[in-house]
Design a protein around this motif. Sequence first.
Motif, mmCIF file in Angstrom:
data_model
loop_
_atom_site.group_PDB
_atom_site.id
_atom_site.type_symbol
_atom_site.label_atom_id
_atom_site.label_comp_id
_atom_site.label_asym_id
_atom_site.label_seq_id
_atom_site.Cartn_x
_atom_site.Cartn_y
_atom_site.Cartn_z
ATOM 1 N N SER A 1 5.084 2.156 8.767
ATOM 2 C CA SER A 1 5.289 0.709 8.768
ATOM 3 C C SER A 1 4.244 0.014 7.907
ATOM 4 O O SER A 1 3.134 0.513 7.724
ATOM 5 N N LEU A 2 4.641 -1.135 7.405
ATOM 6 C CA LEU A 2 3.729 -2.038 6.701
ATOM 7 C C LEU A 2 4.122 -3.460 7.050
ATOM 8 O O LEU A 2 5.302 -3.739 7.309
ATOM 9 N N ARG A 3 3.142 -4.348 7.020
ATOM 10 C CA ARG A 3 3.437 -5.766 7.170
ATOM 11 C C ARG A 3 2.925 -6.502 5.935
ATOM 12 O O ARG A 3 1.736 -6.495 5.654
ATOM 13 N N LEU A 4 3.841 -7.099 5.230
ATOM 14 C CA LEU A 4 3.495 -7.905 4.065
ATOM 15 C C LEU A 4 3.299 -9.350 4.484
ATOM 16 O O LEU A 4 3.975 -9.845 5.379
ATOM 17 N N SER A 5 2.394 -10.014 3.791
ATOM 18 C CA SER A 5 2.141 -11.430 4.037
ATOM 19 C C SER A 5 2.329 -12.210 2.746
ATOM 20 O O SER A 5 2.010 -11.713 1.664
ATOM 21 N N CYS A 6 2.830 -13.406 2.889
ATOM 22 C CA CYS A 6 2.964 -14.324 1.751
ATOM 23 C C CYS A 6 2.373 -15.658 2.187
ATOM 24 O O CYS A 6 2.946 -16.344 3.042
ATOM 25 N N THR A 7 1.258 -16.011 1.596
ATOM 26 C CA THR A 7 0.615 -17.280 1.912
ATOM 27 C C THR A 7 0.971 -18.285 0.829
ATOM 28 O O THR A 7 0.831 -18.000 -0.361
ATOM 29 N N GLY B 1 0.818 -1.201 0.000
ATOM 30 C CA GLY B 1 0.000 0.000 0.000
ATOM 31 C C GLY B 1 0.849 1.246 0.000
ATOM 32 O O GLY B 1 2.061 1.197 -0.256
ATOM 33 N N LEU B 2 0.196 2.345 0.293
ATOM 34 C CA LEU B 2 0.847 3.655 0.336
ATOM 35 C C LEU B 2 1.055 4.055 1.793
ATOM 36 O O LEU B 2 0.105 3.996 2.601
ATOM 37 N N TYR C 1 5.762 -13.526 6.914
ATOM 38 C CA TYR C 1 5.507 -12.103 7.045
ATOM 39 C C TYR C 1 6.800 -11.317 6.851
ATOM 40 O O TYR C 1 7.894 -11.797 7.157
ATOM 41 N N LEU C 2 6.637 -10.109 6.367
ATOM 42 C CA LEU C 2 7.744 -9.168 6.327
ATOM 43 C C LEU C 2 7.263 -7.884 6.991
ATOM 44 O O LEU C 2 6.460 -7.142 6.407
ATOM 45 N N GLN C 3 7.706 -7.678 8.198
ATOM 46 C CA GLN C 3 7.378 -6.447 8.914
ATOM 47 C C GLN C 3 8.401 -5.396 8.533
ATOM 48 O O GLN C 3 9.609 -5.594 8.721
ATOM 49 N N MET C 4 7.927 -4.282 8.021
ATOM 50 C CA MET C 4 8.811 -3.214 7.559
ATOM 51 C C MET C 4 8.531 -1.957 8.358
ATOM 52 O O MET C 4 7.416 -1.436 8.330
ATOM 53 N N ASN C 5 9.540 -1.500 9.058
ATOM 54 C CA ASN C 5 9.431 -0.294 9.870
ATOM 55 C C ASN C 5 10.369 0.783 9.349
ATOM 56 O O ASN C 5 11.283 0.508 8.566
ATOM 57 N N SER C 6 10.144 1.996 9.791
ATOM 58 C CA SER C 6 10.991 3.136 9.400
ATOM 59 C C SER C 6 11.175 3.181 7.891
ATOM 60 O O SER C 6 12.287 3.306 7.372
ATOM 61 N N GLY D 1 3.420 -10.441 -6.662
ATOM 62 C CA GLY D 1 3.931 -9.190 -6.124
ATOM 63 C C GLY D 1 2.860 -8.300 -5.523
ATOM 64 O O GLY D 1 1.672 -8.418 -5.832
ATOM 65 N N THR D 2 3.323 -7.412 -4.644
ATOM 66 C CA THR D 2 2.449 -6.411 -4.041
ATOM 67 C C THR D 2 3.205 -5.085 -4.019
ATOM 68 O O THR D 2 4.394 -5.034 -3.697
ATOM 69 N N GLN D 3 2.502 -4.019 -4.387
ATOM 70 C CA GLN D 3 3.156 -2.717 -4.520
ATOM 71 C C GLN D 3 3.272 -2.036 -3.158
ATOM 72 O O GLN D 3 2.294 -1.956 -2.407
ATOM 73 N N VAL D 4 4.456 -1.544 -2.874
ATOM 74 C CA VAL D 4 4.702 -0.722 -1.697
ATOM 75 C C VAL D 4 5.170 0.644 -2.177
ATOM 76 O O VAL D 4 6.144 0.730 -2.939
ATOM 77 N N THR D 5 4.476 1.681 -1.753
ATOM 78 C CA THR D 5 4.848 3.039 -2.119
ATOM 79 C C THR D 5 5.029 3.858 -0.852
ATOM 80 O O THR D 5 4.126 3.918 -0.016
#
Length: 119
Positions: free
Chosen positions: A17-23, A10-11, A79-84, A112-116
């Motif tokens: 922060s964002l948390r990506l998931s891969c199932t 997402g944006l 999961y990929l937790q992305m901070n800062s 894929g998933t878009q991160v902006t």
Amino acid sequence: QVQLVESGGGLVQAGGSLRLSCTVSGSIFSSNAIRWYRQAPTKQRELVAAISIAASTNYADFAKGRFTISRDNAKNTVYLQMNSLKPEDTAVYYCAAARFLSLTTPHSWGLGTQVTVSS
């Protein structure tokens, strides 16, 4: 056939922060390492982080201290937790299944998933 489905992109503003998931479908999840890659416009795809079956991890230098990879075996999800987050983290993020944590080429990819990240 292995299927990997990413979600959670997402944006977000810089510093957020964002948390990506891969199932991951099927028994492949329990017998493969899972990696996160990213690809920004005009750049090559690069490894972000990886986690083995035994939950050993490795990270790209840019991800160390900011990103955390984890796996939930009960949910077949990584999961990929992305901070800062920084604007330079803007990319399409992909998860991939590989036989080992490193050195082997992934054999299956998600879409894929878009991160902006806005400044």
